[in-house]
Design a protein around this motif. Structure first.
Motif, PDB file in Angstrom:
ATOM      1  N   ASP A 155       0.742  -1.224   0.012  1.00 29.42           N
ATOM      2  CA  ASP A 155       0.048   0.103   0.030  1.00 29.42           C
ATOM      3  C   ASP A 155       0.937   1.451   0.027  1.00 29.42           C
ATOM      4  O   ASP A 155       1.014   1.840   1.074  1.00 29.42           O
ATOM      5  CB  ASP A 155      -0.840   0.059   1.251  1.00 29.42           C
ATOM      6  CG  ASP A 155      -1.810   1.119   1.511  1.00 29.42           C
ATOM      7  OD1 ASP A 155      -2.062   1.799   0.365  1.00 29.42           O
ATOM      8  OD2 ASP A 155      -2.566   1.322   2.406  1.00 29.42           O
ATOM      9  N   THR A 156       1.593   1.444  -1.224  1.00 33.64           N
ATOM     10  CA  THR A 156       2.484   2.692  -1.218  1.00 33.64           C
ATOM     11  C   THR A 156       1.886   3.851  -1.130  1.00 33.64           C
ATOM     12  O   THR A 156       2.604   4.943  -0.674  1.00 33.64           O
ATOM     13  CB  THR A 156       3.258   2.442  -2.541  1.00 33.64           C
ATOM     14  OG1 THR A 156       2.518   2.623  -3.520  1.00 33.64           O
ATOM     15  CG2 THR A 156       4.214   1.427  -2.619  1.00 33.64           C
ATOM     16  N   GLN A 157       0.661   4.240  -1.398  1.00 37.72           N
ATOM     17  CA  GLN A 157      -0.104   5.303  -1.150  1.00 37.72           C
ATOM     18  C   GLN A 157      -0.540   5.668   0.092  1.00 37.72           C
ATOM     19  O   GLN A 157      -1.332   6.616   0.327  1.00 37.72           O
ATOM     20  CB  GLN A 157      -1.251   5.469  -2.315  1.00 37.72           C
ATOM     21  CG  GLN A 157      -0.681   5.321  -3.731  1.00 37.72           C
ATOM     22  CD  GLN A 157       0.122   6.499  -4.069  1.00 37.72           C
ATOM     23  OE1 GLN A 157      -0.021   7.648  -3.665  1.00 37.72           O
ATOM     24  NE2 GLN A 157       1.294   6.198  -4.801  1.00 37.72           N
ATOM     25  N   ARG A 158      -0.613   4.431   0.739  1.00 43.45           N
ATOM     26  CA  ARG A 158      -1.303   4.562   2.015  1.00 43.45           C
ATOM     27  C   ARG A 158      -2.625   4.868   2.411  1.00 43.45           C
ATOM     28  O   ARG A 158      -3.315   5.704   3.049  1.00 43.45           O
ATOM     29  CB  ARG A 158      -0.390   5.440   3.281  1.00 43.45           C
ATOM     30  CG  ARG A 158       1.111   5.107   3.361  1.00 43.45           C
ATOM     31  CD  ARG A 158       1.284   4.031   4.174  1.00 43.45           C
ATOM     32  NE  ARG A 158       2.698   3.520   4.201  1.00 43.45           N
ATOM     33  CZ  ARG A 158       3.222   2.495   3.617  1.00 43.45           C
ATOM     34  NH1 ARG A 158       2.238   1.793   3.016  1.00 43.45           N
ATOM     35  NH2 ARG A 158       4.368   2.203   3.571  1.00 43.45           N
ATOM     36  N   THR A 159      -3.396   4.225   1.333  1.00 43.24           N
ATOM     37  CA  THR A 159      -4.808   4.625   1.138  1.00 43.24           C
ATOM     38  C   THR A 159      -5.754   3.397   2.006  1.00 43.24           C
ATOM     39  O   THR A 159      -6.858   3.382   2.105  1.00 43.24           O
ATOM     40  CB  THR A 159      -5.259   4.563  -0.318  1.00 43.24           C
ATOM     41  OG1 THR A 159      -5.048   3.251  -0.614  1.00 43.24           O
ATOM     42  CG2 THR A 159      -4.700   5.643  -1.091  1.00 43.24           C
ATOM     43  N   GLY A 160      -4.972   2.281   2.195  1.00 43.49           N
ATOM     44  CA  GLY A 160      -5.896   1.220   2.947  1.00 43.49           C
ATOM     45  C   GLY A 160      -6.408   0.162   1.757  1.00 43.49           C
ATOM     46  O   GLY A 160      -7.088  -0.642   1.936  1.00 43.49           O
ATOM     47  N   ILE A 161      -6.103   0.579   0.596  1.00 43.28           N
ATOM     48  CA  ILE A 161      -6.677  -0.057  -0.646  1.00 43.28           C
ATOM     49  C   ILE A 161      -5.301  -0.753  -1.487  1.00 43.28           C
ATOM     50  O   ILE A 161      -4.487   0.325  -1.691  1.00 43.28           O
ATOM     51  CB  ILE A 161      -7.759   0.721  -1.465  1.00 43.28           C
ATOM     52  CG1 ILE A 161      -8.727   0.931  -0.423  1.00 43.28           C
ATOM     53  CG2 ILE A 161      -7.906  -0.305  -2.753  1.00 43.28           C
ATOM     54  CD1 ILE A 161      -9.756   1.914  -1.177  1.00 43.28           C
ATOM     55  N   SER A 163      -4.268  -2.762  -5.098  1.00 41.28           N
ATOM     56  CA  SER A 163      -4.779  -3.664  -6.253  1.00 41.28           C
ATOM     57  C   SER A 163      -3.830  -4.632  -6.364  1.00 41.28           C
ATOM     58  O   SER A 163      -2.609  -4.413  -6.578  1.00 41.28           O
ATOM     59  CB  SER A 163      -4.803  -2.787  -7.362  1.00 41.28           C
ATOM     60  OG  SER A 163      -5.889  -1.826  -7.237  1.00 41.28           O
TER      61      SER A 163
END
Length: 182
Positions: A155-161, A163
């Motif tokens: 989760d490199t964007q730290r969104t909790g999502i 893909s």
């Protein structure tokens, strides 16, 4: 993978007690403890800390096969947090929790899951038994910390999502398996 973050702030008196405990475990005075010393740290006269749990926690903290004092303090916070969550939901004080008690115990330990995920975790860890003991609960929460760490790496964007393509899914599965196997 990312190192485990401290679960509970350590006050100065507790930090001093942990340092004394750490130093008594560090037989070679290297400033690090190995998996056997970690196992001794969390064993008690009533219950020996399982080697598989010590190995899993060690791998979660450090690929070096040894941990520093700060890493030990983080693990101690995690173990104490899981013990507190387990004890809070062991309503009859028999040293076990049932499936309905698992969801709130995990939530207290910092893991919130859907009923379907709780059922799958129960099947995987209870293995047909009507209840689980603290050792099994610690194994389960250690597995979840490993999953959280692997997920966090993806989760490199730290969104909790996250893909996944098949390549990423296989990588995550391997990382989780490597950290879980003894």
């Amino acid at each position: 993978m990312q190192p485990m973050q401290p679960m509970i702030p350590v006050d100065p008196a507790r930090q001093q007690m942990l340092m004394q405990r750490f130093q008594s475990l560090d037989a070679d005075r290297s400033g690090f403890i190995d998996v056997n010393e970690l196992r001794r740290a969390f064993s008690s006269p009533e219950a020996e800390f399982e080697l598989s749990n010590a190995i899993a926690l060690m791998r979660l903290m450090s690929p070096r096969g040894q941990i520093s004092f700060q890493e030990f303090a983080q693990l101690d916070s995690f173990v104490e947090s899981t013990r507190g969550a387990f004890m809070a939901f062991d309503m009859n004080r028999d040293g076990t929790i049932s499936q309905p008690e698992l969801c709130p115990a995990l939530a207290r330990a910092g893991f919130n899951f859907s009923p379907g995920a709780i059922s799958a975790l129960w099947v995987a860890f209870a293995r047909g038994q009507p209840s689980i003991n603290y050792t099994t609960f610690l194994s389960l929460t250690t597995f979840l910390m490993t999953c959280r760490s692997v997920f966090g790496a993806m989760d490199t964007q730290r969104t909790g999502i996250v893909s996944f393509n098949l390549d990423s899914f296989c990588l995550c599965s391997l990382l989780a398996q490597v950290n879980r196997s003894a």
